[in-house]
Design a protein around this motif. Structure first.
Motif, PDB file in Angstrom:
ATOM      1  N   MET A 259      -6.093  11.208   9.674  1.00 30.40           N
ATOM      2  CA  MET A 259      -7.149  10.934  10.648  1.00 30.40           C
ATOM      3  C   MET A 259      -8.515  10.818   9.977  1.00 30.40           C
ATOM      4  O   MET A 259      -8.910  11.682   9.195  1.00 30.40           O
ATOM      5  CB  MET A 259      -7.177  12.022  11.717  1.00 30.40           C
ATOM      6  CG  MET A 259      -5.989  11.955  12.662  1.00 30.40           C
ATOM      7  SD  MET A 259      -6.046  13.151  14.016  1.00 30.40           S
ATOM      8  CE  MET A 259      -5.567  14.639  13.168  1.00 30.40           C
ATOM      9  N   ILE A 260      -9.206   9.749  10.266  1.00 29.74           N
ATOM     10  CA  ILE A 260     -10.605   9.547   9.855  1.00 29.74           C
ATOM     11  C   ILE A 260     -11.393   9.692  11.144  1.00 29.74           C
ATOM     12  O   ILE A 260     -11.561   8.746  11.895  1.00 29.74           O
ATOM     13  CB  ILE A 260     -10.782   8.160   9.210  1.00 29.74           C
ATOM     14  CG1 ILE A 260      -9.827   8.007   8.023  1.00 29.74           C
ATOM     15  CG2 ILE A 260     -12.229   7.950   8.767  1.00 29.74           C
ATOM     16  CD1 ILE A 260      -9.651   6.588   7.554  1.00 29.74           C
ATOM     17  N   ALA A 261     -11.844  10.901  11.410  1.00 29.18           N
ATOM     18  CA  ALA A 261     -12.223  11.270  12.776  1.00 29.18           C
ATOM     19  C   ALA A 261     -13.628  11.860  12.862  1.00 29.18           C
ATOM     20  O   ALA A 261     -13.791  13.056  13.138  1.00 29.18           O
ATOM     21  CB  ALA A 261     -11.205  12.256  13.334  1.00 29.18           C
TER      22      ALA A 261
ATOM     23  N   ASP B 175     -12.860   6.919  16.259  1.00 35.31           N
ATOM     24  CA  ASP B 175     -12.041   7.514  15.202  1.00 35.31           C
ATOM     25  C   ASP B 175     -10.939   6.553  14.765  1.00 35.31           C
ATOM     26  O   ASP B 175     -10.386   5.820  15.587  1.00 35.31           O
ATOM     27  CB  ASP B 175     -11.435   8.830  15.679  1.00 35.31           C
ATOM     28  CG  ASP B 175     -12.479   9.926  15.857  1.00 35.31           C
ATOM     29  OD1 ASP B 175     -13.650   9.702  15.501  1.00 35.31           O
ATOM     30  OD2 ASP B 175     -12.114  11.000  16.358  1.00 35.31           O
ATOM     31  N   TYR B 176     -10.613   6.590  13.475  1.00 32.67           N
ATOM     32  CA  TYR B 176      -9.575   5.741  12.907  1.00 32.67           C
ATOM     33  C   TYR B 176      -8.427   6.609  12.385  1.00 32.67           C
ATOM     34  O   TYR B 176      -8.502   7.827  12.388  1.00 32.67           O
ATOM     35  CB  TYR B 176     -10.121   4.903  11.742  1.00 32.67           C
ATOM     36  CG  TYR B 176     -11.334   4.054  12.035  1.00 32.67           C
ATOM     37  CD1 TYR B 176     -11.676   3.670  13.337  1.00 32.67           C
ATOM     38  CD2 TYR B 176     -12.134   3.600  10.996  1.00 32.67           C
ATOM     39  CE1 TYR B 176     -12.787   2.884  13.584  1.00 32.67           C
ATOM     40  CE2 TYR B 176     -13.244   2.808  11.227  1.00 32.67           C
ATOM     41  CZ  TYR B 176     -13.570   2.456  12.527  1.00 32.67           C
ATOM     42  OH  TYR B 176     -14.678   1.670  12.752  1.00 32.67           O
ATOM     43  N   GLN B 177      -7.373   5.942  11.890  1.00 34.01           N
ATOM     44  CA  GLN B 177      -6.252   6.665  11.307  1.00 34.01           C
ATOM     45  C   GLN B 177      -5.555   5.782  10.280  1.00 34.01           C
ATOM     46  O   GLN B 177      -5.479   4.566  10.443  1.00 34.01           O
ATOM     47  CB  GLN B 177      -5.243   7.089  12.388  1.00 34.01           C
ATOM     48  CG  GLN B 177      -4.130   8.016  11.875  1.00 34.01           C
ATOM     49  CD  GLN B 177      -3.048   8.269  12.908  1.00 34.01           C
ATOM     50  OE1 GLN B 177      -2.994   7.609  13.940  1.00 34.01           O
ATOM     51  NE2 GLN B 177      -2.161   9.207  12.626  1.00 34.01           N
ATOM     52  N   VAL B 178      -5.081   6.407   9.198  1.00 35.74           N
ATOM     53  CA  VAL B 178      -4.231   5.723   8.232  1.00 35.74           C
ATOM     54  C   VAL B 178      -2.925   6.498   8.126  1.00 35.74           C
ATOM     55  O   VAL B 178      -2.845   7.665   8.501  1.00 35.74           O
ATOM     56  CB  VAL B 178      -4.884   5.616   6.835  1.00 35.74           C
ATOM     57  CG1 VAL B 178      -6.168   4.808   6.903  1.00 35.74           C
ATOM     58  CG2 VAL B 178      -5.133   6.988   6.226  1.00 35.74           C
ATOM     59  N   ASN B 179      -1.899   5.833   7.615  1.00 28.85           N
ATOM     60  CA  ASN B 179      -0.647   6.496   7.287  1.00 28.85           C
ATOM     61  C   ASN B 179      -0.748   6.925   5.827  1.00 28.85           C
ATOM     62  O   ASN B 179      -0.795   6.071   4.930  1.00 28.85           O
ATOM     63  CB  ASN B 179       0.528   5.530   7.481  1.00 28.85           C
ATOM     64  CG  ASN B 179       1.868   6.174   7.176  1.00 28.85           C
ATOM     65  OD1 ASN B 179       2.006   6.914   6.210  1.00 28.85           O
ATOM     66  ND2 ASN B 179       2.859   5.868   7.999  1.00 28.85           N
TER      67      ASN B 179
END
Length: 286
Positions: free
Chosen positions: A47-49, A123-127
Protein backbone atom coordinates in the motif's frame (compact mmCIF):
# COMPACT_ATOMS: atom_id res chain seq x y z
CA UNK A 1 38.85 -12.00 -8.05
CA UNK A 2 38.00 -8.30 -7.73
CA UNK A 3 35.51 -6.36 -9.87
CA UNK A 4 34.54 -2.71 -9.73
CA UNK A 5 31.51 -0.44 -10.06
CA UNK A 6 30.93 3.12 -8.93
CA UNK A 7 28.22 2.19 -6.40
CA UNK A 8 27.53 -1.04 -4.51
CA UNK A 9 24.05 -1.46 -3.02
CA UNK A 10 23.83 -3.97 -0.20
CA UNK A 11 20.34 -5.47 -0.02
CA UNK A 12 17.66 -6.27 -2.60
CA UNK A 13 14.43 -5.39 -0.85
CA UNK A 14 12.22 -2.59 -2.10
CA UNK A 15 14.61 0.18 -0.97
CA UNK A 16 17.69 -1.43 -2.45
CA UNK A 17 16.05 -2.23 -5.78
CA UNK A 18 14.31 1.16 -6.07
CA UNK A 19 17.66 2.87 -5.44
CA UNK A 20 19.29 0.65 -8.05
CA UNK A 21 16.59 1.27 -10.65
CA UNK A 22 16.80 5.02 -10.18
CA UNK A 23 20.58 4.84 -10.66
CA UNK A 24 19.92 2.71 -13.76
CA UNK A 25 17.62 5.44 -15.13
CA UNK A 26 20.38 7.99 -14.58
CA UNK A 27 22.98 5.89 -16.37
CA UNK A 28 25.14 5.20 -13.33
CA UNK A 29 27.40 2.20 -12.81
CA UNK A 30 26.26 0.07 -9.86
CA UNK A 31 25.92 -3.44 -8.52
CA UNK A 32 23.29 -4.85 -6.14
CA UNK A 33 24.36 -7.57 -3.72
CA UNK A 34 21.30 -9.72 -3.04
CA UNK A 35 21.60 -12.19 -0.14
CA UNK A 36 18.95 -14.27 -1.90
CA UNK A 37 16.78 -14.73 1.17
CA UNK A 38 13.17 -13.79 1.78
CA UNK A 39 12.95 -10.17 2.95
CA UNK A 40 10.30 -8.03 4.57
CA UNK A 41 9.42 -6.34 1.27
CA UNK A 42 7.79 -9.55 0.07
CA UNK A 43 5.70 -9.80 3.25
CA UNK A 44 3.60 -6.70 2.67
CA UNK A 45 0.36 -5.47 1.16
CA UNK A 46 2.12 -2.95 -1.09
CA UNK A 47 0.00 0.00 0.00
CA UNK A 48 1.17 3.49 -0.96
CA UNK A 49 -1.28 5.20 1.31
CA UNK A 50 -0.59 8.85 2.18
CA UNK A 51 -4.23 9.68 2.98
CA UNK A 52 -4.99 6.66 5.17
CA UNK A 53 -1.62 6.59 6.91
CA UNK A 54 -1.70 10.31 7.64
CA UNK A 55 -5.21 10.06 9.09
CA UNK A 56 -4.62 6.89 11.11
CA UNK A 57 -1.34 8.24 12.55
CA UNK A 58 -2.76 11.76 13.05
CA UNK A 59 0.25 13.04 11.12
CA UNK A 60 1.44 16.63 11.10
CA UNK A 61 0.86 18.70 7.93
CA UNK A 62 4.59 18.46 7.18
CA UNK A 63 4.57 14.66 7.49
CA UNK A 64 1.41 14.39 5.36
CA UNK A 65 3.02 16.56 2.68
CA UNK A 66 6.03 14.21 2.63
CA UNK A 67 3.68 11.23 2.23
CA UNK A 68 1.88 12.93 -0.66
CA UNK A 69 5.08 13.96 -2.43
CA UNK A 70 6.39 10.40 -2.12
CA UNK A 71 3.21 8.99 -3.65
CA UNK A 72 3.39 11.45 -6.52
CA UNK A 73 6.77 10.04 -7.55
CA UNK A 74 5.29 6.59 -8.08
CA UNK A 75 3.38 6.80 -11.41
CA UNK A 76 6.44 7.79 -13.46
CA UNK A 77 8.71 5.38 -11.57
CA UNK A 78 6.27 2.47 -11.87
CA UNK A 79 5.80 3.00 -15.59
CA UNK A 80 9.56 3.06 -16.18
CA UNK A 81 10.16 -0.05 -14.07
CA UNK A 82 7.24 -2.09 -15.37
CA UNK A 83 5.50 -2.10 -12.00
CA UNK A 84 1.72 -2.45 -12.04
CA UNK A 85 0.37 0.49 -10.03
CA UNK A 86 -3.24 0.06 -8.90
CA UNK A 87 -5.11 3.34 -8.49
CA UNK A 88 -8.38 2.40 -6.88
CA UNK A 89 -10.40 3.57 -3.86
CA UNK A 90 -9.32 2.85 -0.31
CA UNK A 91 -11.91 2.56 2.43
CA UNK A 92 -11.98 2.91 6.21
CA UNK A 93 -14.78 1.22 8.13
CA UNK A 94 -15.28 1.85 11.81
CA UNK A 95 -16.94 3.89 14.52
CA UNK A 96 -14.32 6.63 14.32
CA UNK A 97 -14.93 7.20 10.61
CA UNK A 98 -15.86 10.86 11.12
CA UNK A 99 -12.53 11.49 12.83
CA UNK A 100 -10.60 9.75 10.04
CA UNK A 101 -12.46 11.76 7.38
CA UNK A 102 -11.89 15.04 9.22
CA UNK A 103 -8.17 14.38 9.55
CA UNK A 104 -7.86 13.57 5.84
CA UNK A 105 -9.63 16.74 4.81
CA UNK A 106 -7.67 18.90 7.26
CA UNK A 107 -4.47 17.60 5.68
CA UNK A 108 -5.69 18.33 2.16
CA UNK A 109 -6.73 14.82 1.12
CA UNK A 110 -10.00 14.01 -0.60
CA UNK A 111 -12.39 11.96 1.55
CA UNK A 112 -16.08 11.09 1.37
CA UNK A 113 -17.95 10.07 4.52
CA UNK A 114 -21.03 7.83 4.51
CA UNK A 115 -22.06 6.65 7.97
CA UNK A 116 -19.20 4.60 9.38
CA UNK A 117 -17.31 4.46 6.06
CA UNK A 118 -14.69 6.79 4.62
CA UNK A 119 -13.56 6.44 1.02
CA UNK A 120 -10.59 8.19 -0.57
CA UNK A 121 -9.15 8.03 -4.09
CA UNK A 122 -5.74 9.28 -3.00
CA UNK A 123 -4.06 5.95 -2.11
CA UNK A 124 -2.36 3.51 -4.48
CA UNK A 125 -1.21 -0.11 -4.24
CA UNK A 126 1.41 -2.35 -5.83
CA UNK A 127 1.87 -6.11 -5.70
CA UNK A 128 5.22 -6.48 -3.89
CA UNK A 129 6.10 -9.75 -5.60
CA UNK A 130 5.45 -8.33 -9.06
CA UNK A 131 7.25 -5.08 -8.24
CA UNK A 132 10.39 -6.78 -6.94
CA UNK A 133 10.46 -9.19 -9.89
CA UNK A 134 10.01 -6.36 -12.42
CA UNK A 135 12.89 -4.35 -11.01
CA UNK A 136 15.17 -7.38 -10.83
CA UNK A 137 14.36 -8.21 -14.45
CA UNK A 138 15.09 -4.64 -15.54
CA UNK A 139 18.39 -4.58 -13.65
CA UNK A 140 19.42 -8.01 -14.98
CA UNK A 141 23.15 -8.67 -14.53
CA UNK A 142 23.52 -5.70 -12.18
CA UNK A 143 22.11 -7.92 -9.39
CA UNK A 144 24.45 -10.56 -7.98
CA UNK A 145 23.62 -13.16 -5.37
CA UNK A 146 25.93 -13.04 -2.37
CA UNK A 147 26.41 -11.92 1.18
CA UNK A 148 28.58 -8.99 2.21
CA UNK A 149 31.03 -10.06 4.90
CA UNK A 150 33.02 -6.85 5.42
CA UNK A 151 33.83 -3.42 4.00
CA UNK A 152 37.08 -1.50 4.16
CA UNK A 153 38.18 2.01 3.22
CA UNK A 154 40.67 2.10 0.34
CA UNK A 155 41.84 5.61 -0.43
CA UNK A 156 38.83 7.48 -1.78
CA UNK A 157 36.69 4.36 -2.15
CA UNK A 158 35.66 1.09 -0.56
CA UNK A 159 36.52 -2.56 -0.84
CA UNK A 160 33.43 -4.70 -0.29
CA UNK A 161 34.18 -8.32 0.51
CA UNK A 162 31.38 -10.76 -0.31
CA UNK A 163 31.29 -14.51 0.14
CA UNK A 164 31.96 -14.82 -3.59
CA UNK A 165 34.39 -12.07 -4.54
CA UNK A 166 35.73 -8.66 -3.64
CA UNK A 167 34.20 -5.50 -5.10
CA UNK A 168 35.93 -2.15 -5.48
CA UNK A 169 33.58 0.83 -5.39
CA UNK A 170 33.38 4.58 -4.88
CA UNK A 171 30.30 4.44 -2.65
CA UNK A 172 28.28 1.94 -0.64
CA UNK A 173 24.51 2.09 -0.09
CA UNK A 174 23.22 0.03 2.83
CA UNK A 175 19.66 -1.19 2.25
CA UNK A 176 19.78 -3.98 4.79
CA UNK A 177 16.65 -3.28 6.80
CA UNK A 178 16.93 -4.43 10.40
CA UNK A 179 20.12 -6.42 9.84
CA UNK A 180 23.15 -5.68 12.01
CA UNK A 181 26.07 -3.55 10.90
CA UNK A 182 28.49 -5.00 8.37
CA UNK A 183 32.02 -5.54 9.68
CA UNK A 184 34.30 -2.60 8.96
CA UNK A 185 31.76 0.21 8.79
CA UNK A 186 32.78 3.58 10.28
CA UNK A 187 31.70 4.18 13.86
CA UNK A 188 29.16 6.86 12.89
CA UNK A 189 27.46 4.48 10.46
CA UNK A 190 27.45 1.64 12.99
CA UNK A 191 25.66 3.94 15.43
CA UNK A 192 23.00 4.74 12.85
CA UNK A 193 22.51 1.07 12.02
CA UNK A 194 22.25 0.22 15.73
CA UNK A 195 19.43 2.77 16.08
CA UNK A 196 17.27 0.96 13.53
CA UNK A 197 14.52 -0.94 15.32
CA UNK A 198 13.26 -4.32 14.10
CA UNK A 199 9.49 -4.56 13.67
CA UNK A 200 7.94 -7.93 13.01
CA UNK A 201 4.85 -7.99 10.82
CA UNK A 202 2.57 -10.93 10.07
CA UNK A 203 0.14 -11.13 7.17
CA UNK A 204 -2.07 -13.83 5.71
CA UNK A 205 -2.95 -14.54 2.09
CA UNK A 206 -6.21 -16.04 0.88
CA UNK A 207 -7.28 -17.10 -2.60
CA UNK A 208 -10.81 -15.76 -2.11
CA UNK A 209 -11.51 -12.33 -3.61
CA UNK A 210 -13.04 -10.83 -0.45
CA UNK A 211 -12.41 -7.18 -1.38
CA UNK A 212 -12.14 -5.27 -4.66
CA UNK A 213 -10.14 -2.48 -3.04
CA UNK A 214 -8.25 -1.86 0.21
CA UNK A 215 -10.56 -1.96 3.24
CA UNK A 216 -9.14 -0.88 6.59
CA UNK A 217 -10.55 -0.62 10.08
CA UNK A 218 -9.67 -1.10 13.74
CA UNK A 219 -7.18 -3.95 14.08
CA UNK A 220 -6.88 -5.11 10.47
CA UNK A 221 -6.92 -4.42 6.77
CA UNK A 222 -7.98 -6.53 3.79
CA UNK A 223 -6.31 -5.71 0.48
CA UNK A 224 -6.59 -7.24 -3.01
CA UNK A 225 -3.55 -9.26 -4.06
CA UNK A 226 -3.53 -11.17 -7.32
CA UNK A 227 -6.78 -13.10 -7.53
CA UNK A 228 -7.21 -13.15 -3.74
CA UNK A 229 -6.54 -10.89 -0.78
CA UNK A 230 -3.97 -10.25 1.88
CA UNK A 231 -5.03 -9.79 5.51
CA UNK A 232 -2.81 -7.87 7.91
CA UNK A 233 -1.00 -6.91 9.78
CA UNK A 234 0.71 -7.13 13.13
CA UNK A 235 3.34 -4.60 14.20
CA UNK A 236 5.59 -6.07 16.87
CA UNK A 237 8.60 -3.89 17.73
CA UNK A 238 11.72 -5.66 18.90
CA UNK A 239 10.88 -9.08 17.47
CA UNK A 240 13.12 -10.74 14.87
CA UNK A 241 11.55 -14.19 14.61
CA UNK A 242 9.64 -15.00 11.43
CA UNK A 243 7.70 -18.13 12.38
CA UNK A 244 3.95 -17.44 11.97
CA UNK A 245 2.10 -16.95 15.25
CA UNK A 246 -1.23 -18.81 15.27
CA UNK A 247 -2.77 -16.67 18.03
CA UNK A 248 -1.83 -13.44 16.25
CA UNK A 249 -3.28 -14.83 13.04
CA UNK A 250 -6.56 -15.65 14.75
CA UNK A 251 -6.81 -12.09 16.10
CA UNK A 252 -6.17 -10.65 12.65
CA UNK A 253 -8.83 -12.86 11.07
CA UNK A 254 -11.43 -11.89 13.65
CA UNK A 255 -10.63 -8.19 13.19
CA UNK A 256 -10.75 -8.59 9.39
CA UNK A 257 -14.22 -10.14 9.51
CA UNK A 258 -15.39 -7.24 11.69
CA UNK A 259 -13.95 -4.75 9.19
CA UNK A 260 -15.69 -6.51 6.31
CA UNK A 261 -18.93 -6.85 8.27
CA UNK A 262 -19.05 -10.60 7.71
CA UNK A 263 -19.44 -13.57 9.97
CA UNK A 264 -16.38 -15.71 10.61
CA UNK A 265 -15.93 -18.32 7.90
CA UNK A 266 -13.47 -21.25 7.76
CA UNK A 267 -11.08 -20.19 4.99
CA UNK A 268 -7.61 -21.44 4.21
CA UNK A 269 -4.99 -18.82 5.04
CA UNK A 270 -1.25 -18.91 4.44
CA UNK A 271 0.55 -16.92 7.13
CA UNK A 272 3.93 -15.25 6.68
CA UNK A 273 6.00 -12.93 8.84
CA UNK A 274 8.81 -10.55 8.01
CA UNK A 275 11.03 -8.14 9.91
CA UNK A 276 11.51 -4.60 8.66
CA UNK A 277 13.65 -1.82 10.00
CA UNK A 278 12.22 1.39 11.45
CA UNK A 279 13.64 4.64 12.77
CA UNK A 280 12.55 6.31 15.99
CA UNK A 281 10.62 9.05 14.16
CA UNK A 282 9.34 6.82 11.34
CA UNK A 283 11.11 8.85 8.67
CA UNK A 284 13.66 7.65 6.08
CA UNK A 285 17.31 7.48 7.14
CA UNK A 286 19.98 8.55 4.63
Amino acid sequence: MTSSSSIVIVGAGVLGLCTAFELHRRGRSFLVVDPGEANASAVAAGMIAPAMEAAIDDASPERAALFRESRDLWPDFAQAAGIALARRPAEWRGGDAAVIAARMRALGFQASLNGDRVVTDEDYQVNPGQALAAMKAALSDAVMTGRVEAVRRTGGGWRVQTDRRALQTDAVVLATGAEGAVLGLPQAVRQQVAAIQPIRGQIGTMTQALAAHVVRGPGAYVAPMGTGVVVGATMEPGRRDTAPDAAAGERLVQAAWRVLGRTLEPLEIEWRAGVRGATADGLPLA
